[in-house]
Design a protein around this motif. Structure first.
Motif, PDB file in Angstrom:
ATOM      1  N   LEU A  48      48.858  60.177  81.250  1.00  0.00           N
ATOM      2  CA  LEU A  48      49.613  61.301  81.385  1.00  0.00           C
ATOM      3  C   LEU A  48      48.930  62.578  80.993  1.00  0.00           C
ATOM      4  N   LYS A  49      48.063  62.265  79.819  1.00  0.00           N
ATOM      5  CA  LYS A  49      47.030  63.330  79.356  1.00  0.00           C
ATOM      6  C   LYS A  49      46.108  63.911  80.245  1.00  0.00           C
ATOM      7  N   SER A  50      45.721  63.071  81.176  1.00  0.00           N
ATOM      8  CA  SER A  50      44.775  63.734  82.338  1.00  0.00           C
ATOM      9  C   SER A  50      45.701  64.221  83.166  1.00  0.00           C
ATOM     10  N   TYR A  51      46.966  63.839  83.538  1.00  0.00           N
ATOM     11  CA  TYR A  51      47.630  64.734  84.590  1.00  0.00           C
ATOM     12  C   TYR A  51      48.146  66.000  84.064  1.00  0.00           C
ATOM     13  N   ARG A  52      48.208  65.978  82.735  1.00  0.00           N
ATOM     14  CA  ARG A  52      48.665  67.408  81.883  1.00  0.00           C
ATOM     15  C   ARG A  52      47.335  68.271  81.726  1.00  0.00           C
ATOM     16  N   ALA A  53      46.196  67.646  81.869  1.00  0.00           N
ATOM     17  CA  ALA A  53      44.940  68.531  81.579  1.00  0.00           C
ATOM     18  C   ALA A  53      44.484  69.613  82.449  1.00  0.00           C
ATOM     19  N   ILE A  54      45.036  69.311  83.965  1.00  0.00           N
ATOM     20  CA  ILE A  54      44.782  70.278  84.782  1.00  0.00           C
ATOM     21  C   ILE A  54      46.040  70.861  85.335  1.00  0.00           C
ATOM     22  N   ASP A  55      46.226  72.054  85.068  1.00  0.00           N
ATOM     23  CA  ASP A  55      47.420  72.726  85.370  1.00  0.00           C
ATOM     24  C   ASP A  55      47.350  73.702  86.545  1.00  0.00           C
ATOM     25  N   LEU A  56      47.189  73.159  87.753  1.00  0.00           N
ATOM     26  CA  LEU A  56      46.887  73.699  88.727  1.00  0.00           C
ATOM     27  C   LEU A  56      47.695  74.937  89.098  1.00  0.00           C
ATOM     28  N   PRO A  57      48.932  75.144  88.774  1.00  0.00           N
ATOM     29  CA  PRO A  57      49.491  76.602  89.079  1.00  0.00           C
ATOM     30  C   PRO A  57      48.979  77.623  88.238  1.00  0.00           C
ATOM     31  N   LYS A  58      48.262  77.275  87.082  1.00  0.00           N
ATOM     32  CA  LYS A  58      47.890  78.340  85.995  1.00  0.00           C
ATOM     33  C   LYS A  58      46.257  78.468  86.225  1.00  0.00           C
ATOM     34  N   VAL A  59      45.590  77.744  87.112  1.00  0.00           N
ATOM     35  CA  VAL A  59      44.091  77.557  87.261  1.00  0.00           C
ATOM     36  C   VAL A  59      43.473  78.926  88.272  1.00  0.00           C
ATOM     37  N   GLN A  60      42.731  79.476  87.911  1.00  0.00           N
ATOM     38  CA  GLN A  60      42.280  80.539  88.633  1.00  0.00           C
ATOM     39  C   GLN A  60      41.609  80.072  89.878  1.00  0.00           C
ATOM     40  N   ALA A  61      41.884  80.636  91.099  1.00  0.00           N
ATOM     41  CA  ALA A  61      41.695  80.284  92.617  1.00  0.00           C
ATOM     42  C   ALA A  61      40.806  80.992  93.166  1.00  0.00           C
ATOM     43  N   ASN A 110      57.535  62.955  85.381  1.00  0.00           N
ATOM     44  CA  ASN A 110      57.572  64.366  85.596  1.00  0.00           C
ATOM     45  C   ASN A 110      56.237  64.926  85.653  1.00  0.00           C
ATOM     46  N   ALA A 111      55.275  64.685  84.986  1.00  0.00           N
ATOM     47  CA  ALA A 111      53.943  65.236  85.357  1.00  0.00           C
ATOM     48  C   ALA A 111      53.486  64.787  86.900  1.00  0.00           C
ATOM     49  N   ALA A 112      53.728  63.543  87.368  1.00  0.00           N
ATOM     50  CA  ALA A 112      53.183  63.042  88.559  1.00  0.00           C
ATOM     51  C   ALA A 112      53.923  63.925  89.474  1.00  0.00           C
ATOM     52  N   ASP A 113      55.338  63.932  89.428  1.00  0.00           N
ATOM     53  CA  ASP A 113      56.400  64.368  90.542  1.00  0.00           C
ATOM     54  C   ASP A 113      56.071  66.116  90.305  1.00  0.00           C
ATOM     55  N   GLY A 114      55.631  66.576  89.155  1.00  0.00           N
ATOM     56  CA  GLY A 114      55.111  68.006  89.345  1.00  0.00           C
ATOM     57  C   GLY A 114      53.780  68.491  90.288  1.00  0.00           C
ATOM     58  N   ILE A 115      53.046  67.576  90.069  1.00  0.00           N
ATOM     59  CA  ILE A 115      51.672  67.495  90.903  1.00  0.00           C
ATOM     60  C   ILE A 115      52.084  67.373  92.300  1.00  0.00           C
ATOM     61  N   ALA A 116      52.901  66.272  92.596  1.00  0.00           N
ATOM     62  CA  ALA A 116      53.327  66.266  94.011  1.00  0.00           C
ATOM     63  C   ALA A 116      53.849  67.369  94.754  1.00  0.00           C
ATOM     64  N   ALA A 117      54.855  68.070  93.866  1.00  0.00           N
ATOM     65  CA  ALA A 117      55.457  69.213  94.302  1.00  0.00           C
ATOM     66  C   ALA A 117      54.647  70.439  94.413  1.00  0.00           C
ATOM     67  N   ILE A 145      43.121  66.501  93.305  1.00  0.00           N
ATOM     68  CA  ILE A 145      44.200  65.721  93.424  1.00  0.00           C
ATOM     69  C   ILE A 145      43.491  64.175  93.798  1.00  0.00           C
ATOM     70  N   ARG A 146      42.645  64.300  94.407  1.00  0.00           N
ATOM     71  CA  ARG A 146      41.841  63.068  94.700  1.00  0.00           C
ATOM     72  C   ARG A 146      41.143  62.430  93.321  1.00  0.00           C
ATOM     73  N   PHE A 147      40.829  63.239  92.472  1.00  0.00           N
ATOM     74  CA  PHE A 147      40.368  62.886  91.431  1.00  0.00           C
ATOM     75  C   PHE A 147      41.444  62.087  90.402  1.00  0.00           C
ATOM     76  N   LEU A 148      42.557  62.844  90.321  1.00  0.00           N
ATOM     77  CA  LEU A 148      43.847  62.339  89.654  1.00  0.00           C
ATOM     78  C   LEU A 148      44.189  60.664  90.345  1.00  0.00           C
ATOM     79  N   THR A 149      44.201  60.870  91.650  1.00  0.00           N
ATOM     80  CA  THR A 149      44.682  59.750  92.470  1.00  0.00           C
ATOM     81  C   THR A 149      43.680  58.531  92.217  1.00  0.00           C
ATOM     82  N   ALA A 150      42.394  58.850  92.099  1.00  0.00           N
ATOM     83  CA  ALA A 150      41.394  57.835  92.074  1.00  0.00           C
ATOM     84  C   ALA A 150      41.371  57.355  90.702  1.00  0.00           C
ATOM     85  N   HIS A 151      41.627  58.328  89.744  1.00  0.00           N
ATOM     86  CA  HIS A 151      41.558  57.915  88.416  1.00  0.00           C
ATOM     87  C   HIS A 151      42.678  57.037  88.057  1.00  0.00           C
ATOM     88  N   SER A 152      43.892  57.189  88.671  1.00  0.00           N
ATOM     89  CA  SER A 152      45.122  56.388  88.585  1.00  0.00           C
ATOM     90  C   SER A 152      44.900  55.115  89.111  1.00  0.00           C
TER      91      SER A 152
END
Length: 166
Positions: A48-61, A110-117, A145-152
């Motif tokens: 859960l902490k790893s899912y929340r650590a990377i907040d992609l919507p707020k990341v500079q792209a 919630n965290a995983a569903d947010g990432i999936a969305a 996303i691959r990082f989070l999936t492989a880590h999971s």
């Protein structure tokens, strides 16, 4: 992998994780299976902490100068090598206190569903320069996303081992 394949893989591992944790009551989720092991709850909290650590919507792209999944096989080779043990960075180390199974499951869902969305709604080819991972450098959103999936996947395997000792 395509973006949709990444999404499918992420959803599948989330579902497997939740199906393993859902049957556990708070006593079992906090039971130490063997000396030196995390509890099932601590493992879930770590994810859960790893899912929340990377907040992609707020990341500079920034536009990527390479393929969006160029480092995916490198990520898989590290996280899916079950012969090597890693120490997590401090910000995703689980707590030592009692973990509420209900709150943990809700948070993970919630965290995983947010990432999936996010994956469903965004182009993942951009690079995220503000987050670098030792050994990988800058990753694209798709590689995150691959990082989070492989880590999971790595920790679902570990969770199965924990559950076999309860």
């Amino acid at each position: 992998m395509t973006q949709q394949e990444e999404l499918s893989d992420l959803v599948a591992i989330k579902n497997e994780l939740l199906s393993l944790l859902e049957p556990l009551d708070d006593a079992r989720i906090n039971q130490v299976p063997f000396p030196g092991s995390w509890t099932a709850g601590q493992l879930g909290e770590h994810l859960l902490k790893s899912y929340r650590a990377i907040d992609l919507p707020k990341v500079q792209a920034i536009p990527s100068q390479r393929l969006a999944d160029e480092k995916a096989s490198q990520i898989d080779s590290v996280f899916l090598d079950f012969t090597t043990k890693y120490q997590p960075p401090e910000f995703i180390v689980p707590s030592t206190g009692r973990i509420s199974g209900r709150e943990l499951l809700e948070g993970l869902r919630n965290a995983a569903d947010g990432i999936a969305a996010y994956v469903n709604e965004h182009d993942l080819s951009f690079t995220c320069p503000e987050f670098e991972v030792i050994g990988f450098g800058e990753l694209t959103a798709q590689e995150w996303i691959r990082f989070l999936t492989a880590h999971s996947k790595r920790h679902v395997r570990q969770l199965k081992n924990i559950l076999s000792h309860l």
